[in-house]
Motif scaffolding. Structure first.
Motif, PDB file in Angstrom:
ATOM      1  N   LYS A  53       1.343  -2.992  -9.733  1.00 25.68           N
ATOM      2  CA  LYS A  53       1.238  -1.840 -10.639  1.00 25.68           C
ATOM      3  C   LYS A  53       0.378  -2.154 -11.847  1.00 25.68           C
ATOM      4  O   LYS A  53      -0.425  -1.325 -12.280  1.00 25.68           O
ATOM      5  N   LYS A  54       0.560  -3.360 -12.378  1.00 28.50           N
ATOM      6  CA  LYS A  54      -0.237  -3.759 -13.558  1.00 28.50           C
ATOM      7  C   LYS A  54      -1.730  -3.749 -13.210  1.00 28.50           C
ATOM      8  O   LYS A  54      -2.555  -3.297 -13.994  1.00 28.50           O
ATOM      9  N   VAL A  55      -2.066  -4.251 -12.041  1.00 21.87           N
ATOM     10  CA  VAL A  55      -3.471  -4.261 -11.628  1.00 21.87           C
ATOM     11  C   VAL A  55      -3.960  -2.836 -11.390  1.00 21.87           C
ATOM     12  O   VAL A  55      -5.017  -2.434 -11.870  1.00 21.87           O
ATOM     13  N   MET A  56      -3.151  -2.062 -10.656  1.00 20.92           N
ATOM     14  CA  MET A  56      -3.586  -0.712 -10.278  1.00 20.92           C
ATOM     15  C   MET A  56      -3.769   0.200 -11.486  1.00 20.92           C
ATOM     16  O   MET A  56      -4.569   1.134 -11.438  1.00 20.92           O
ATOM     17  N   SER A  57      -3.046  -0.081 -12.560  1.00 20.64           N
ATOM     18  CA  SER A  57      -3.167   0.776 -13.745  1.00 20.64           C
ATOM     19  C   SER A  57      -4.579   0.730 -14.328  1.00 20.64           C
ATOM     20  O   SER A  57      -4.967   1.601 -15.101  1.00 20.64           O
ATOM     21  N   LYS A  58      -5.350  -0.276 -13.935  1.00 19.07           N
ATOM     22  CA  LYS A  58      -6.759  -0.346 -14.385  1.00 19.07           C
ATOM     23  C   LYS A  58      -7.668   0.566 -13.563  1.00 19.07           C
ATOM     24  O   LYS A  58      -8.834   0.761 -13.902  1.00 19.07           O
ATOM     25  N   TYR A  59      -7.169   1.063 -12.461  1.00 16.59           N
ATOM     26  CA  TYR A  59      -8.049   1.795 -11.533  1.00 16.59           C
ATOM     27  C   TYR A  59      -7.607   3.237 -11.322  1.00 16.59           C
ATOM     28  O   TYR A  59      -7.730   3.771 -10.228  1.00 16.59           O
ATOM     29  N   ILE A  60      -7.035   3.846 -12.344  1.00 16.42           N
ATOM     30  CA  ILE A  60      -6.613   5.238 -12.148  1.00 16.42           C
ATOM     31  C   ILE A  60      -7.601   6.215 -12.792  1.00 16.42           C
ATOM     32  O   ILE A  60      -8.516   5.843 -13.436  1.00 16.42           O
TER      33      ILE A  60
ATOM     34  N   CYS B 192       0.837  -1.211   0.000  1.00 13.17           N
ATOM     35  CA  CYS B 192       0.000   0.000   0.000  1.00 13.17           C
ATOM     36  C   CYS B 192       0.868   1.255   0.000  1.00 13.17           C
ATOM     37  O   CYS B 192       0.573   2.222  -0.700  1.00 13.17           O
ATOM     38  N   SER B 193       1.957   1.245   0.785  1.00 16.83           N
ATOM     39  CA  SER B 193       2.861   2.408   0.797  1.00 16.83           C
ATOM     40  C   SER B 193       3.413   2.667  -0.588  1.00 16.83           C
ATOM     41  O   SER B 193       3.557   3.809  -1.010  1.00 16.83           O
ATOM     42  N   LYS B 194       3.751   1.599  -1.283  1.00 14.87           N
ATOM     43  CA  LYS B 194       4.280   1.765  -2.642  1.00 14.87           C
ATOM     44  C   LYS B 194       3.203   2.316  -3.579  1.00 14.87           C
ATOM     45  O   LYS B 194       3.468   3.209  -4.377  1.00 14.87           O
ATOM     46  N   ILE B 195       2.008   1.780  -3.458  1.00 11.52           N
ATOM     47  CA  ILE B 195       0.911   2.230  -4.327  1.00 11.52           C
ATOM     48  C   ILE B 195       0.687   3.732  -4.154  1.00 11.52           C
ATOM     49  O   ILE B 195       0.549   4.477  -5.121  1.00 11.52           O
ATOM     50  N   VAL B 196       0.678   4.151  -2.878  1.00 11.17           N
ATOM     51  CA  VAL B 196       0.398   5.556  -2.574  1.00 11.17           C
ATOM     52  C   VAL B 196       1.418   6.493  -3.224  1.00 11.17           C
ATOM     53  O   VAL B 196       1.089   7.609  -3.625  1.00 11.17           O
TER      54      VAL B 196
END
Ligand code: C5P
Ligand code: MG
Length: 197
Positions: free
Chosen positions: A190-197, A25-29
């Motif tokens: 990151k690959k997953v999160m790129s769908k939720y920006i 989560c820290s990295k995502i933020v």
């Protein structure tokens, strides 16, 4: 229509103790526009407030690896969401059991968009080793010891696993191999999160 547009977006972050939820989560933020809210961190913070009516209860539950009543955890999460004035949240370590799901459903679910669940999948032996290492290195957590960990894992298996399966059936879960080192795990995140920006 207006209210729909402005609904906060929520991603639940689940996984066994030591799977790397907080680390990731820290990295995502740092890369994505999300606020990280950890139910465990909020409980630990609440516990240290001198006039908290829940301090003692939280103390006991944490040490025993038990899940506190949802009125407390969901209340802290709701406050933190509200006070942040932001609209994208990583909710880490919640919902942990059916009581958590029920409280969330009753109080919050209709006011937010649940985008997905990130499930950090890691062998339990590795999870335990990570927590013990964290404890030995001075995490200061009352529950990073063998006795508490045994109970936390037991709680995870009996109460949290079924919740993850429930969301999995709803096709909301992204399972991430969390056994690798944090930077490698984050490449997949990151690959997953790129769908939720
Ligand atoms: O997620 P974390 O490992 O920081 O959680 C630590 C402890 O906080 C849990 O073992 C549990 O006692 C408590 N907790 C809870 N309800 C949640 C999340 C955490 O009671 N939803
Ligand atoms: Mg954590």
């Amino acid at each position: 229509m207006m209210s729909k547009v402005m609904r906060p977006k929520v991603i639940f972050v689940l996984g066994a103790p030591g799977a790397g939820k907080g680390t990731q989560c820290s990295k995502i933020v740092s890369d994505f526009n999300y606020v990280h809210l950890s139910a465990g961190d909020l409980l630990r913070e609440e516990r240290t407030k001198p006039n908290s009516q829940y301090g003692k209860l939280i103390d006991t539950y944490l040490k025993e690896g038990k899940i506190v009543p949802v009125a407390i955890s969901c209340g802290l999460l709701k406050n933190a969401m509200f006070e942040s004035h932001k609209e994208r949240f990583l909710i880490d370590g919640f919902p942990r059991n059916q009581d958590n799901v029920d409280g969330w459903t009753k109080d919050v679910a209709d006011h937010v968009d649940l985008q997905c669940v990130l499930f950090f999948d890691c062998p339990l032996e590795e999870c335990v080793n990570r927590c013990l290492k964290r404890g030995a290195e001075g995490s200061g957590r009352s529950d990073d010891n063998e006795e508490s960990l045994r109970k936390r894992i037991e709680t995870y298996l009996s109460q949290t696993s079924p919740i993850i399966q429930h969301y999995n059936m709803l096709k909301l879960v992204h399972t991430i191999d969390a056994s690798k080192d944090p930077d490698k795990v984050y490449e997949d995140v990151k690959k997953v999160m790129s769908k939720y920006i």
